[in-house]
Design a protein around this motif. Structure first.
Motif, mmCIF file in Angstrom:
data_model
loop_
_atom_site.group_PDB
_atom_site.id
_atom_site.type_symbol
_atom_site.label_atom_id
_atom_site.label_comp_id
_atom_site.label_asym_id
_atom_site.label_seq_id
_atom_site.Cartn_x
_atom_site.Cartn_y
_atom_site.Cartn_z
ATOM 1 N N THR A 157 -1.285 9.001 -3.748
ATOM 2 C CA THR A 157 -0.701 7.607 -4.118
ATOM 3 C C THR A 157 0.286 6.921 -3.449
ATOM 4 O O THR A 157 0.715 5.894 -3.505
ATOM 5 N N THR A 160 -0.937 4.102 -0.250
ATOM 6 C CA THR A 160 -1.704 2.436 -0.638
ATOM 7 C C THR A 160 -1.050 1.397 0.327
ATOM 8 O O THR A 160 -2.002 0.509 0.701
ATOM 9 N N SER A 161 -0.106 1.364 0.989
ATOM 10 C CA SER A 161 0.503 0.396 1.876
ATOM 11 C C SER A 161 1.821 0.988 2.609
ATOM 12 O O SER A 161 2.234 1.902 2.229
#
Length: 617
Positions: A157, A160-161
């Motif tokens: 999680t 993501t970026s």
């Protein structure tokens, strides 16, 4: 911004390289030696405490069963082996004592052992504890698996970026620490779990935007940690306990693989240092167990040689009790030597012991059977001698001098025909029998006041025969043996001599007779050997195998004579005379033994003559 934009690319290269060199390679180093730890169970057990008896073993088993201590499989197996080693040794000792005491091996009953029952009960408790511990460990592994899977999901999680990675860096480091704290997982999931974890860690670093200072600080910190791990690994080379050093190394590898990367230019160097230190420990560990296996093979060879020796002794035919006792002593010495030899390889350890025990059991079983038969013979002979003692005692107070003398002399002759009895009992019976005979003859001699003149005449006659024997001893030629025999018969036909003179006369007579027999035997033997050699040529002319057949006949005669000598010498061992009358029996047997030995020597010389003739052909 430009400098910051370049940072993730450099960081990504660093971390990808780290996975290949600092993580995957150590993983192989850690996992590869695992077999070396688990395989040689017996060798590790051999290094444990040495117990003196099964009571000590039982105390240790109780301690494990009733404490909070976690039972270790290797120690439990070792305790079981040690207990039954003592248990079997005690049981065999009781069986041997039973057989040596004359018991029938087929009737022997193994008595229950309270220690063995207690041991089995405690081992049952330990087994339950181990099963419970195993279930708990498996559950813990499953829980750890779930925890690590959850950590992987959390890291997923965070990737993501790049912005999310930067924000989650502290949380990411916390998750890494949590991962380190979680230990064992199911073995079949371990590699897959590690690969997934590394994959998402790499991806996180790919997205992470650290400034140069933070990155360098991270590298420096990791270098310090890995340097300490290298030093600890190198220090293990000084550890005298090789097994302990190996286990400590596994822990160091686990820490190394969980420590982050270092600067690119130092990665190969730090890993090579750690790997070299590991190689030293791994080689010592491997050599340790190779040495143990070599020692076990050496022990197997020694035990095999002892088996062959016992089997060879057990195969020998024992001709008398002296043979049995001599071979018993030899086997007991081999059993003592067996106890000084360590374990053989696990697959052969029980088999070689069963082979050794089977050979010993065969020997001692046949020995017990022999002595049971000998015991019956001894009893029969002892009963016969007791019957003669009762007859002698019934005659000891008689005053019918002539008739009773003849009867007692006949009883003495009959005594000589009876076989052996145990030495201690034989001496007692002989003393009792001789005492009854002496009582009569001493009373007869004391009452012979009116026969003094006859005894003086007998003394002169016997001295005359002794002088004739001395003269005959100087002669040579045929018929010499017949002359000696005639004089001996005349001497024996003469009646009693004065009591005070009888011992001196006895010594004088037997001294002359013994020398005469000795010289006579030697002279006759020389003539017989000379005649035999003269006839060898004629024997050889009868056929190709004539000499070999004659040699075989002489070998059979040689063995038969040796057996007769052994029988007489065994019988002499059961005689113990305390008077001249008693000595007469012993002297007569000694003369027979000497004559047989002369005959043995003659046969040996004949065999040598045949061998010499064969060499000349």
């Amino acid at each position: 911004m430009d400098s910051q934009a370049q940072a993730p690319i450099e960081e990504q290269n660093v971390e990808n390289s780290t996975v290949e060199t600092a993580v995957e390679t150590p993983a192989e180093t850690v996992e590869a030696p695992a077999e070396a730890v688990e395989a040689p169970v017996e060798e590790a057990a051999a290094e444990r405490k040495q117990y003196e008896n099964k009571k000590e073993v039982l105390e240790r088993v109780r301690e494990i069963a009733h404490s909070d201590e976690a039972p270790q499989k290797e120690e439990v197996d070792y305790l079981k082996t040690a207990f039954y080693k003592f248990h079997i040794a005690e049981r065999e000792a009781r069986l041997k004592e039973y057989i040596d005491g004359g018991g029938d091996p087929e009737q022997y009953q193994i008595t229950p052992d309270s220690d063995e029952e207690a041991f089995k009960a405690e081992m049952g408790i330990i087994k339950e504890k181990r099963q419970k511990l195993f279930r708990e460990q498996e559950q813990e592994k499953q829980d750890n698996l779930e925890k690590k899977l959850a950590i992987i999901e959390k890291i997923k999680t965070m990737i993501t970026s790049p912005e999310e990675a930067n924000k989650s860096y502290k949380d990411f480091k916390i998750l890494q620490e949590e991962w380190k704290e979680i230990k064992n997982v199911p073995a079949e999931r371990a590699n897959e779990l590690w690969r997934n974890y590394q994959l998402y860690v790499e991806q996180f670093y790919d997205l992470l935007k650290l400034n140069s200072e933070a990155r360098e600080y991270d590298f420096k910190k990791n270098l310090e940690l890995k340097t300490k791990l290298c030093e600890a690994a190198e220090k293990l080379a000084e550890e005298t306990d090789i097994i302990s050093a190996f286990h400590q190394l596994q822990k160091l590898h686990q820490e190394y693989r969980e420590t982050g990367p270092v600067a690119r230019e130092l990665r190969e160097e730090i890993w090579t240092r750690f790997k070299n230190a590991s190689t030293v420990i791994n080689k010592r560990h491997q050599q340790h167990f190779e040495d143990l296996r070599a020692k076990e093979e050496e022990n197997l060879a020694k035990k095999t040689a002892l088996c062959e020796k016992v089997e060879a002794i057990a195969a020998i035919e024992n001709k008398g009790s002296s043979d049995w006792e001599r071979h018993t002593k030899e086997i007991i010495e081999l059993q003592t030597e067996w106890k000084t030899i360590g374990f053989a390889p696990q697959k052969m350890n029980v088999k070689i012991f069963e082979r050794f025990r089977a050979a010993c059991d065969d020997f001692f079983g046949r020995k017990a059977e022999y002595f049971r038969g000998l015991k019956d013979t001894f009893k029969e002979n002892a009963d016969k001698k007791r019957a003669l003692i009762e007859k002698a005692k019934a005659l000891q107070d008689s005053t019918d001098w002539k008739s009773t003398s003849d009867k007692l002399i006949n009883l003495q002759k009959e005594w000589k025909t009876i076989g052996m009895v145990p030495k201690k009992l034989g001496d007692q019976l002989w003393e009792e029998f001789l005492g009854a005979c002496n009582k009569f003859f001493e009373a007869r001699n004391a009452s012979g006041a009116n026969t003094r003149s006859d005894e003086r005449d007998n003394l002169e006659k016997k001295r005359s025969i002794i002088e004739q024997l001395r003269t005959v001893a100087q002669e040579a030629g045929e018929g010499l043996q017949e002359k000696v025999q005639q004089l001996v018969e005349q001497y024996q036909a003469i009646g009693h001599v004065p009591f005070k003179e009888k011992d001196k006369l006895y010594d004088e007579y037997h001294a002359v007779l013994d020398k005469l027999y000795k010289d006579l035997n030697i002279s006759v033997a020389k003539r017989r050997l000379s005649k035999f050699k003269d006839n060898l040529k004629q024997v050889a002319e009868r056929g190709e195998n004539a000499l070999d057949n004659e040699r075989a006949r002489l070998m059979r005669q040689y063995e038969q004579l040796k057996s007769e000598v052994q029988t007489y010498e065994n019988n002499l061992g059961f005689l113990n005379a305390s008077s001249k009358k008693g000595n007469s029996l012993i002297d007569e047997m000694n003369r027979k033994v000497q004559k047989l030995k002369d005959e043995v020597q003659l046969v040996r010389e004949k065999i040598k003559a045949i061998d010499a003739e064969n060499r000349e052909k």
